[in-house]
Design a protein around this motif. Structure first.
Motif, PDB file in Angstrom:
ATOM      1  N   ASP A 104       0.818  -1.214   0.000  1.00 11.32           N
ATOM      2  CA  ASP A 104       0.000   0.000   0.000  1.00 11.32           C
ATOM      3  C   ASP A 104       0.851   1.263   0.000  1.00 11.32           C
ATOM      4  OD1 ASP A 104      -2.483   1.097  -0.234  1.00 11.32           O
ATOM      5  OD2 ASP A 104      -2.961   1.072   1.908  1.00 11.32           O
ATOM      6  N   LEU A 105       2.154   1.116   0.143  1.00  7.33           N
ATOM      7  CA  LEU A 105       3.046   2.274   0.035  1.00  7.33           C
ATOM      8  C   LEU A 105       3.199   2.734  -1.410  1.00  7.33           C
ATOM      9  CD1 LEU A 105       5.916   1.171   2.476  1.00  7.33           C
ATOM     10  CD2 LEU A 105       4.069   2.800   2.957  1.00  7.33           C
ATOM     11  N   ILE A 106       2.853   1.848  -2.350  1.00  7.71           N
ATOM     12  CA  ILE A 106       2.948   2.188  -3.771  1.00  7.71           C
ATOM     13  C   ILE A 106       1.740   3.041  -4.156  1.00  7.71           C
ATOM     14  CG2 ILE A 106       2.922   1.253  -6.121  1.00  7.71           C
ATOM     15  CD1 ILE A 106       4.394  -1.192  -5.036  1.00  7.71           C
ATOM     16  N   SER A 107       2.013   4.169  -4.773  1.00  8.58           N
ATOM     17  CA  SER A 107       0.938   5.072  -5.185  1.00  8.58           C
ATOM     18  C   SER A 107       0.674   4.925  -6.677  1.00  8.58           C
ATOM     19  CB  SER A 107       1.310   6.522  -4.881  1.00  8.58           C
ATOM     20  OG  SER A 107       2.403   6.931  -5.693  1.00  8.58           O
ATOM     21  N   PRO A 108      -0.553   5.215  -7.131  1.00  3.38           N
ATOM     22  CA  PRO A 108      -0.828   5.185  -8.572  1.00  3.38           C
ATOM     23  C   PRO A 108       0.116   6.079  -9.371  1.00  3.38           C
ATOM     24  CG  PRO A 108      -2.883   5.268  -7.352  1.00  3.38           C
ATOM     25  CD  PRO A 108      -1.782   5.459  -6.346  1.00  3.38           C
ATOM     26  N   SER A 109       0.498   7.219  -8.798  1.00  2.00           N
ATOM     27  CA  SER A 109       1.375   8.140  -9.526  1.00  2.00           C
ATOM     28  C   SER A 109       2.744   7.521  -9.808  1.00  2.00           C
ATOM     29  CB  SER A 109       1.538   9.448  -8.743  1.00  2.00           C
ATOM     30  OG  SER A 109       2.173   9.225  -7.504  1.00  2.00           O
ATOM     31  N   MET A 110       3.231   6.649  -8.906  1.00  2.00           N
ATOM     32  CA  MET A 110       4.508   5.979  -9.137  1.00  2.00           C
ATOM     33  C   MET A 110       4.434   5.104 -10.389  1.00  2.00           C
ATOM     34  SD  MET A 110       5.381   4.886  -5.204  1.00  2.00           S
ATOM     35  CE  MET A 110       6.794   3.885  -5.636  1.00  2.00           C
ATOM     36  N   VAL A 111       3.329   4.400 -10.532  1.00  2.00           N
ATOM     37  CA  VAL A 111       3.149   3.515 -11.689  1.00  2.00           C
ATOM     38  C   VAL A 111       2.950   4.332 -12.962  1.00  2.00           C
ATOM     39  CG1 VAL A 111       1.770   1.638 -12.663  1.00  2.00           C
ATOM     40  CG2 VAL A 111       2.144   1.755 -10.183  1.00  2.00           C
ATOM     41  N   LEU A 112       2.075   5.337 -12.886  1.00  2.00           N
ATOM     42  CA  LEU A 112       1.748   6.137 -14.062  1.00  2.00           C
ATOM     43  C   LEU A 112       2.955   6.928 -14.558  1.00  2.00           C
ATOM     44  CD1 LEU A 112      -1.751   7.319 -12.819  1.00  2.00           C
ATOM     45  CD2 LEU A 112      -1.318   5.753 -14.731  1.00  2.00           C
ATOM     46  N   SER A 113       3.762   7.426 -13.634  1.00  2.00           N
ATOM     47  CA  SER A 113       4.962   8.169 -14.027  1.00  2.00           C
ATOM     48  C   SER A 113       5.933   7.277 -14.779  1.00  2.00           C
ATOM     49  CB  SER A 113       5.647   8.765 -12.792  1.00  2.00           C
ATOM     50  OG  SER A 113       4.828   9.717 -12.164  1.00  2.00           O
ATOM     51  N   LYS A 114       6.053   6.024 -14.328  1.00  2.00           N
ATOM     52  CA  LYS A 114       6.960   5.085 -14.988  1.00  2.00           C
ATOM     53  C   LYS A 114       6.453   4.738 -16.391  1.00  2.00           C
ATOM     54  CE  LYS A 114      10.574   2.403 -15.095  1.00  2.00           C
ATOM     55  NZ  LYS A 114      11.941   2.927 -15.085  1.00  2.00           N
ATOM     56  N   VAL A 115       5.134   4.582 -16.524  1.00  2.00           N
ATOM     57  CA  VAL A 115       4.560   4.295 -17.842  1.00  2.00           C
ATOM     58  C   VAL A 115       4.849   5.450 -18.803  1.00  2.00           C
ATOM     59  CG1 VAL A 115       2.415   3.943 -19.134  1.00  2.00           C
ATOM     60  CG2 VAL A 115       2.761   2.772 -16.947  1.00  2.00           C
ATOM     61  N   GLU A 116       4.639   6.670 -18.339  1.00  2.00           N
ATOM     62  CA  GLU A 116       4.890   7.837 -19.186  1.00  2.00           C
ATOM     63  C   GLU A 116       6.363   7.941 -19.558  1.00  2.00           C
ATOM     64  OE1 GLU A 116       2.547   9.991 -20.593  1.00  2.00           O
ATOM     65  OE2 GLU A 116       1.395   8.262 -19.894  1.00  2.00           O
ATOM     66  N   GLU A 117       7.235   7.595 -18.624  1.00  2.00           N
ATOM     67  CA  GLU A 117       8.668   7.605 -18.900  1.00  2.00           C
ATOM     68  C   GLU A 117       9.021   6.613 -20.009  1.00  2.00           C
ATOM     69  OE1 GLU A 117      12.549   5.777 -16.709  1.00  2.00           O
ATOM     70  OE2 GLU A 117      11.193   6.925 -15.432  1.00  2.00           O
ATOM     71  N   ILE A 118       8.388   5.450 -19.960  1.00  2.00           N
ATOM     72  CA  ILE A 118       8.665   4.402 -20.961  1.00  2.00           C
ATOM     73  C   ILE A 118       8.216   4.827 -22.352  1.00  2.00           C
ATOM     74  CG2 ILE A 118       7.976   2.071 -21.697  1.00  2.00           C
ATOM     75  CD1 ILE A 118       7.952   1.324 -18.706  1.00  2.00           C
ATOM     76  N   PHE A 119       7.045   5.444 -22.435  1.00  2.00           N
ATOM     77  CA  PHE A 119       6.465   5.751 -23.741  1.00  2.00           C
ATOM     78  C   PHE A 119       6.736   7.179 -24.219  1.00  2.00           C
ATOM     79  CE2 PHE A 119       3.550   2.207 -22.456  1.00  2.00           C
ATOM     80  CZ  PHE A 119       3.987   1.323 -23.433  1.00  2.00           C
ATOM     81  N   SER A 120       7.404   7.988 -23.408  1.00  2.00           N
ATOM     82  CA  SER A 120       7.692   9.348 -23.859  1.00  2.00           C
ATOM     83  C   SER A 120       8.781   9.306 -24.930  1.00  2.00           C
ATOM     84  CB  SER A 120       8.164  10.202 -22.679  1.00  2.00           C
ATOM     85  OG  SER A 120       9.358   9.672 -22.126  1.00  2.00           O
TER      86      SER A 120
END
Length: 340
Positions: free
Chosen positions: A322-338
């Protein structure tokens, strides 16, 4: 042909990891035939491996108990194997090992590294370091049998047929992201409200989101998400395991817990973002060819509490996952596809 019987009966992710190792082994040894012994559900993992025959074990049926294992031994003995590679090292597999040893067949079995894993997961005085990868532990068994085996730990894209009904989604120009939101143990599962927010955001950004899982409860959850958000599709209960692998091979990215979804992605060469709570990549269970930089986790001295995620892992009163936030996941996705 040298004939090797390989045993690994469960769990799903572990068996998928065996398949990645056997692919590499058969590429490096053209003079070997493998008899893979596992549960019939997992046969899909081994379909594209050359010179491999799958032999199902039925632990709740004809192979149940001591007499059932003796029956399995007689079935396997008919293959006249040169060696046994025990990649499970549990009570059932060791009974089979003993029977083959009695007829002078060479047997080697998995070293699970229990001592160092206990040191990694204990409450006090943790020995916090990267342990040998499970895939390398599997490879060690073949090395002990006298075979050379080099694992490059690189994803190898496997192009497969598109299952019926999936062409409009998989052939589109949109980026396609798979999400395996579930795991066997609750301490490895991101809370559903957070996962739903991730799914909603990705869908709103124009990604095609494909949901994977198993079981009636998971089917209900994923179908609700698919009904609520455009570009979201539930595959739960729609396809066989081999067809799910076909779909995963066409994804641009997989998002998974520390679970079989990650290992299925590795098997077909798809990059995976993995989420880690009570468990930790240091235990050696990261997907074959996946990157530590794609492991999403929050460092805390209490982590990990267990190797398999079957124990609560409280970090300052909060479950580690539960320490993992949605923003951590979404930021990584954007980093991959940017654009690079």
């Amino acid at each position: 042909m040298k004939r090797i019987i390989v045993t690994r009966f469960s769990a799903m992710g572990d068996v998928a990891m065996v398949a990645t190792v056997l692919k590499a082994f058969q590429e490096q040894h053209s003079d070997t035939e493998i008899i893979m012994v596992s549960r019939s559900l997992f046969a899909a993992f081994f379909q594209n491996i050359p010179r491999l025959k799958f032999h199902p074990i039925q632990p709740k049926g004809m192979h149940k108990g001591v007499f059932g294992l003796f029956s399995l031994f007689n079935e396997l003995k008919a293959y006249k194997p040169d060696a046994i590679a025990d990649l499970h090292n549990n009570l059932r597999s060791r009974v089979i090992d003993g029977l083959f040893k009695s007829i002078r067949v060479k047997v080697r079995l998995l070293d699970k590294g229990r001592k160092e894993k206990k040191e990694l997961t204990r409450t006090k005085n943790k020995v916090f370091k990267q342990l040998k990868l499970t895939t390398e532990r599997y490879a060690d068994v073949f090395r002990q049998l006298g075979f050379q085996l080099q694992l490059d730990h690189q994803l190898q894209k496997e192009y497969r047929l598109i299952p019926p009904g999936m062409m409009p989604i998989l052939a589109s120009d949109k980026k396609k992201i798979g999400i395996a939101a579930f795991a066997q143990h609750v301490y490895k599962v991101l809370p559903y409200a957070k996962m739903e927010l991730i799914i909603q955001t990705l869908a709103n950004k124009g990604y095609e989101v494909l949901l994977f899982g198993g079981g009636e409860q998971e089917k209900q959850i994923t179908e609700n998400w698919a009904e609520n958000y455009e570009n979201v599709h539930s595959l739960v209960g729609r396809y066989k395991l081999t067809e799910e692998l076909d779909v995963i091979s066409h994804l641009d990215l997989m998002i998974s817990m520390d679970s079989s979804g990650m290992h299925m992605a590795s098997l077909v060469g798809t990059r995976c973002l993995s989420l880690w709570g009570a468990t930790h990549p240091f235990a050696g269970f990261i997907g074959y060819g996946q990157s530590n930089s794609d492991c999403i986790q929050v460092d805390h001295p209490n982590r990990p509490s267990s190797v398999y995620g079957n124990k609560s892992c409280l970090c300052d009163g909060v479950e580690a996952i539960d320490l993992i936030s949605p923003s951590m996941v979404l930021s990584k996705v954007e980093e991959i596809f940017s654009p690079k």
